[in-house]
Scaffold this active site. Structure first.
Site, PDB file in Angstrom:
ATOM      1  N   SER A   1       0.836  -1.199   0.000  1.00  0.00           N
ATOM      2  CA  SER A   1       0.000   0.000   0.000  1.00  0.00           C
ATOM      3  C   SER A   1       0.871   1.248   0.000  1.00  0.00           C
ATOM      4  O   SER A   1       1.935   1.272   0.610  1.00  0.00           O
ATOM      5  CB  SER A   1      -0.922   0.022   1.217  1.00  0.00           C
ATOM      6  OG  SER A   1      -1.688   1.217   1.201  1.00  0.00           O
TER       7      SER A   1
ATOM      8  N   HIS B   1      -7.061  -3.921   5.108  1.00  0.00           N
ATOM      9  CA  HIS B   1      -6.532  -2.552   4.994  1.00  0.00           C
ATOM     10  C   HIS B   1      -7.426  -1.752   4.031  1.00  0.00           C
ATOM     11  O   HIS B   1      -7.829  -0.625   4.307  1.00  0.00           O
ATOM     12  CB  HIS B   1      -5.085  -2.611   4.480  1.00  0.00           C
ATOM     13  CG  HIS B   1      -4.532  -1.303   3.972  1.00  0.00           C
ATOM     14  ND1 HIS B   1      -4.931  -0.738   2.768  1.00  0.00           N
ATOM     15  CD2 HIS B   1      -3.623  -0.450   4.488  1.00  0.00           C
ATOM     16  CE1 HIS B   1      -4.298   0.396   2.572  1.00  0.00           C
ATOM     17  NE2 HIS B   1      -3.489   0.610   3.610  1.00  0.00           N
ATOM     18  N   ASN B   2      -7.739  -2.355   2.891  1.00  0.00           N
ATOM     19  CA  ASN B   2      -8.551  -1.648   1.894  1.00  0.00           C
ATOM     20  C   ASN B   2      -9.982  -1.449   2.374  1.00  0.00           C
ATOM     21  O   ASN B   2     -10.609  -0.440   2.064  1.00  0.00           O
ATOM     22  CB  ASN B   2      -8.526  -2.398   0.556  1.00  0.00           C
ATOM     23  CG  ASN B   2      -7.247  -2.128  -0.207  1.00  0.00           C
ATOM     24  OD1 ASN B   2      -6.229  -1.780   0.376  1.00  0.00           O
ATOM     25  ND2 ASN B   2      -7.275  -2.295  -1.511  1.00  0.00           N
TER      26      ASN B   2
ATOM     27  N   LYS C   1      -4.005  -7.118   3.609  1.00  0.00           N
ATOM     28  CA  LYS C   1      -4.181  -6.022   2.635  1.00  0.00           C
ATOM     29  C   LYS C   1      -5.662  -5.825   2.295  1.00  0.00           C
ATOM     30  O   LYS C   1      -6.135  -4.697   2.133  1.00  0.00           O
ATOM     31  CB  LYS C   1      -3.368  -6.287   1.360  1.00  0.00           C
ATOM     32  CG  LYS C   1      -3.536  -5.192   0.288  1.00  0.00           C
ATOM     33  CD  LYS C   1      -2.958  -3.856   0.711  1.00  0.00           C
ATOM     34  CE  LYS C   1      -3.473  -2.622   0.020  1.00  0.00           C
ATOM     35  NZ  LYS C   1      -3.447  -2.476  -1.391  1.00  0.00           N
TER      36      LYS C   1
HETATM   37  N1  LIG Z   1      -2.209   1.547  -8.156  1.00  0.00           N
HETATM   38  C1  LIG Z   1      -2.204   1.440  -6.853  1.00  0.00           C
HETATM   39  O1  LIG Z   1      -2.271   2.435  -6.112  1.00  0.00           O
HETATM   40  C2  LIG Z   1      -2.079   0.110  -6.213  1.00  0.00           C
HETATM   41  C3  LIG Z   1      -2.252  -1.060  -6.931  1.00  0.00           C
HETATM   42  N2  LIG Z   1      -2.108  -2.268  -6.300  1.00  0.00           N
HETATM   43  C4  LIG Z   1      -2.252  -3.516  -7.034  1.00  0.00           C
HETATM   44  O2  LIG Z   1      -1.049  -3.767  -7.745  1.00  0.00           O
HETATM   45  C5  LIG Z   1      -1.325  -4.451  -8.967  1.00  0.00           C
HETATM   46  C6  LIG Z   1      -0.795  -3.633 -10.129  1.00  0.00           C
HETATM   47  O3  LIG Z   1      -1.432  -2.374 -10.089  1.00  0.00           O
HETATM   48  P1  LIG Z   1      -0.977  -1.153 -11.012  1.00  0.00           P
HETATM   49  O4  LIG Z   1       0.497  -1.116 -11.142  1.00  0.00           O
HETATM   50  O5  LIG Z   1      -1.707   0.022 -10.500  1.00  0.00           O
HETATM   51  O6  LIG Z   1      -1.623  -1.590 -12.407  1.00  0.00           O
HETATM   52  P2  LIG Z   1      -1.308  -1.057 -13.887  1.00  0.00           P
HETATM   53  O7  LIG Z   1      -2.562  -1.254 -14.644  1.00  0.00           O
HETATM   54  O8  LIG Z   1      -0.682   0.286 -13.838  1.00  0.00           O
HETATM   55  O9  LIG Z   1      -0.205  -2.084 -14.403  1.00  0.00           O
HETATM   56  C7  LIG Z   1      -0.475  -3.438 -14.591  1.00  0.00           C
HETATM   57  C8  LIG Z   1       0.665  -4.066 -15.332  1.00  0.00           C
HETATM   58  O10 LIG Z   1       0.371  -5.453 -15.494  1.00  0.00           O
HETATM   59  C9  LIG Z   1       0.783  -5.801 -16.817  1.00  0.00           C
HETATM   60  N3  LIG Z   1       0.044  -6.961 -17.317  1.00  0.00           N
HETATM   61  C10 LIG Z   1      -1.263  -7.063 -17.548  1.00  0.00           C
HETATM   62  N4  LIG Z   1      -1.559  -8.275 -18.020  1.00  0.00           N
HETATM   63  C11 LIG Z   1      -0.393  -8.963 -18.087  1.00  0.00           C
HETATM   64  C12 LIG Z   1      -0.047 -10.268 -18.478  1.00  0.00           C
HETATM   65  N5  LIG Z   1      -0.974 -11.144 -18.878  1.00  0.00           N
HETATM   66  N6  LIG Z   1       1.258 -10.606 -18.412  1.00  0.00           N
HETATM   67  C13 LIG Z   1       2.186  -9.763 -17.993  1.00  0.00           C
HETATM   68  N7  LIG Z   1       1.916  -8.500 -17.586  1.00  0.00           N
HETATM   69  C14 LIG Z   1       0.639  -8.117 -17.634  1.00  0.00           C
HETATM   70  C15 LIG Z   1       0.462  -4.575 -17.646  1.00  0.00           C
HETATM   71  O11 LIG Z   1       1.225  -4.623 -18.821  1.00  0.00           O
HETATM   72  P3  LIG Z   1       0.705  -3.973 -20.196  1.00  0.00           P
HETATM   73  O12 LIG Z   1       0.530  -2.514 -19.923  1.00  0.00           O
HETATM   74  O13 LIG Z   1       1.799  -4.259 -21.138  1.00  0.00           O
HETATM   75  O14 LIG Z   1      -0.582  -4.656 -20.508  1.00  0.00           O
HETATM   76  C16 LIG Z   1       0.900  -3.453 -16.696  1.00  0.00           C
HETATM   77  O15 LIG Z   1       2.251  -3.162 -16.851  1.00  0.00           O
HETATM   78  C17 LIG Z   1      -2.844  -4.652  -9.001  1.00  0.00           C
HETATM   79  O16 LIG Z   1      -3.156  -5.895  -8.461  1.00  0.00           O
HETATM   80  C18 LIG Z   1      -3.351  -3.541  -8.092  1.00  0.00           C
HETATM   81  O17 LIG Z   1      -4.595  -3.842  -7.541  1.00  0.00           O
HETATM   82  C19 LIG Z   1      -1.782  -2.362  -4.979  1.00  0.00           C
HETATM   83  C20 LIG Z   1      -1.604  -1.239  -4.231  1.00  0.00           C
HETATM   84  C21 LIG Z   1      -1.771   0.075  -4.768  1.00  0.00           C
HETATM   85  O1  LIG Z   2      -4.923  -1.018  -2.988  1.00  0.00           O
HETATM   86  C1  LIG Z   2      -5.043   0.142  -3.275  1.00  0.00           C
HETATM   87  C2  LIG Z   2      -4.827   1.199  -2.273  1.00  0.00           C
HETATM   88  O2  LIG Z   2      -4.552   0.671  -1.013  1.00  0.00           O
HETATM   89  C3  LIG Z   2      -5.452   0.459  -4.672  1.00  0.00           C
HETATM   90  O3  LIG Z   2      -5.334   1.809  -4.984  1.00  0.00           O
HETATM   91  C4  LIG Z   2      -6.823  -0.044  -4.957  1.00  0.00           C
HETATM   92  O4  LIG Z   2      -7.079   0.038  -6.332  1.00  0.00           O
HETATM   93  C5  LIG Z   2      -7.903   0.718  -4.201  1.00  0.00           C
HETATM   94  O5  LIG Z   2      -9.119   0.046  -4.268  1.00  0.00           O
HETATM   95  P1  LIG Z   2     -10.329   0.509  -5.214  1.00  0.00           P
HETATM   96  O6  LIG Z   2      -9.740   0.645  -6.610  1.00  0.00           O
HETATM   97  O7  LIG Z   2     -11.325  -0.593  -5.080  1.00  0.00           O
HETATM   98  O8  LIG Z   2     -10.807   1.828  -4.678  1.00  0.00           O
END
Ligand SMILES: NC(=O)C1=CN([C@@H]2O[C@H](COP(=O)(O)OP(=O)(O)OC[C@H]3O[C@@H](n4cnc5c(N)ncnc54)[C@H](OP(=O)(O)O)[C@@H]3O)[C@@H](O)[C@H]2O)C=CC1
Ligand SMILES: O=C(CO)[C@H](O)[C@H](O)COP(=O)(O)O
Length: 473
Positions: free
Chosen positions: A129, A186-187, A183
């Protein structure tokens, strides 16, 4: 050449920034993304003189990692995680470590741990997070499960986590899928706090008729006091942002439909399964869903005229202080509900989650970080097995003097037609939780009346049934 320390699959917001963070701390890293521009952006965006390589072929990443390989996935939760595992598995060697750091559902993690164990691969679920900035400069990291995997990545996680009082915001969260479970909760807490903040915004805007600049000032001041928290801080910032297309404030141009990726809903569903009451989180999930019905809400608004009326206060500043008290108490109760759920789940699923460490690593880096976490940490240091932080005397002392203000805020919001389900249900939670006698004796009587379900008595042991039809009025 096998000399890179760490590999990342998924170079989106989180994956790319976490790799930059790792590289800044001296680790050599390889990032894989099927899109060439993302692999190139990884190399060009890294700090000069750090060891960062971007590749578009998984095999190239596999060949470049030292043994046992340490690979993290930061891809969208669900089927994509299984697809990545299926692609990765034939390329791995026994003993390699795979970490899923996305927001995966914990039951999927349980299944994946078992599946990969059968192939001698250490699989670990980890919550992260802190969003983009957290990943880049210090996040809260919640690893759990496979101890061997944890021991292999412990130093690296310590290096990229946020720090509070010189301590890294990461710790082992327990067995099995504990990392993803923590986590998820947390969410859930995050959803609840955001819902409450949005209701307080509604009260400030419609109940007190404050402008965005004034609302900014209120949240800014609160963030300098006992409400200090990441969510209050960013809320204050939001009211200053101008729209790039019009002359309006951006917040007023955003459609009132709240997105949701699943973790909040899972928290509610899971709490039901383990019989834990988390009404503020439930309300937050539910209100996001209601927000999606925009077109229907517009129709209903024509049928039912519930215009918000101005809240009548003798002194607006005094009422705003009461609002601060209400938000403070409500925040404590949001955390209380989530932490209670974690304590119960830990026992129910033998996860052995150290609650003391959970609140400790939430003090920094994560979205729900706040000054209050320090109070909770002190409470769990005294008693790590506490079922509910509301039972801690110090926490009770924070809440009790503010209950009157909390009640007044809720009452005034209700009378002003300001929908405040989060605040109301939070108040109902504490009123019932701290109630020696709930009116549920009547529910038991009704159940026995219509279904012969039996009831317990207050004066003797056993189960009783009454023939309610033969009343002697
Ligand atoms: N954003 C946030 O604040 C937070 C996100 N998370 C979690 O972290 C994870 C990633 O989030 P986030 O970085 O925001 O997501 P993004 O959408 O920014 O990035 C996702 C990545 O996954 C890649 N991807 C998708 N499909 C495939 C595949 N089949 N094989 C390989 N790579 C793949 C994409 O590549 P391409 O672009 O080439 O398709 C992209 O680079 C999620 O589970 C999210 O819920 C957790 C905490 C906070
Ligand atoms: O994990 C997170 C923050 O802690 C991500 O930002 C998550 O996408 C938030 O949940 P939602 O998209 O359902 O609002």
């Amino acid at each position: 050449m096998r000399d890179y320390d760490f590999g990342m699959i998924g170079l989106g917001v989180m994956g790319q920034n976490l790799l930059f963070n790792m590289a800044d701390k001296g680790f050599s890293v390889i990032g894989y993304d099927k899109l060439e521009e993302k692999a190139l952006a990884l190399e060009s965006g890294a700090t000069a003189n750090t060891l960062v390589k971007g590749v578009t072929e998984l095999q190239e990443m596999i060949d470049g990692l030292s043994l046992p390989r340490r690979i993290m996935m930061l891809v969208p939760a669900g089927k994509i995680v299984d697809d990545v595992i299926a692609e990765l598995l034939p390329l791995l060697a026994p003993g390699d470590i795979v970490i899923d750091a996305g927001n995966s559902f914990y039951k999927d993690t349980v299944r994946r741990v078992q599946y990969l164990k059968e192939h001698d691969i250490h699989f670990m679920g980890m919550g992260i997070s802190g969003g983009e900035k957290g990943a880049r400069y210090g996040a809260s990291l919640m690893p759990g499960g496979d101890r061997t995997a944890y021991n292999h990545v412990h130093n690296l996680l310590q290096a990229v986590a946020a720090e509070v009082n010189g301590e890294a915001c990461t710790a082992y969260m327990g067995n099995g899928a504990a990392g993803h479970y923590v986590k998820m909760v947390h969410n859930g807490i995050e959803y609840a706090m955001m819902q409450i903040i949005s209701e307080v915004y509604d009260i400030l805007k419609n109940g007190l008729q404050l402008h965005n600049r004034q609302i900014h000032e209120v949240f800014k001041k609160w963030n300098e006091g006992r409400l200090q928290s990441y969510l209050v801080q960013i809320t204050a910032d939001i009211f200053l942002k101008k729209d790039e297309f019009t002359s309006a404030d951006l917040v007023d141009m955003i459609l009132d439909k709240a997105g949701s990726k699943g973790t909040g809903k899972w928290t509610s569903q899971e709490a039901m399964d383990i019989y834990i009451s988390i009404p503020t989180i439930d309300t937050a999930v539910s209100m996001r869903m209601l927000s999606w019905q925009k077109e229907e809400r517009v129709l209903a608004s024509k049928l039912y005229a519930f215009p918000a009326t101005v809240i009548d206060t003798n002194d607006q500043d005094v009422f705003i202080d009461k609002l601060e008290d209400a938000l403070y108490v409500a925040f404590i109760i949001c955390y209380a509900q989530g932490l209670t759920m974690l304590q119960k789940a830990s026992a129910e699923y033998s996860m052995d989650i150290p609650l003391k460490d959970v609140v400790k690593i939430w003090r920094g880096g994560c979205i729900i970080r706040s000054l209050l976490l320090e109070d909770f940490y002190q409470a769990f240091v005294k008693d790590n097995d506490m079922t509910n932080i509301l039972l801690d005397k110090n926490i009770a002392n924070l809440i009790s003097p503010r209950m009157e203000a909390f009640r007044e805020v809720v009452a005034k919001a209700v009378m002003a037609s300001i929908a405040s389900g989060g605040l109301q249900n939070t108040l109902a939670y504490i009123e019932n939780y701290a109630s020696e006698k709930m009116p549920t004796n009547l529910i038991q009587a009704q159940r026995d009346y219509f279904g012969a379900h039996q009831y317990e008595r207050i004066d003797r042991e056993g189960m009783f049934h009454t023939d309610w039809d033969s009343l002697n009025f």
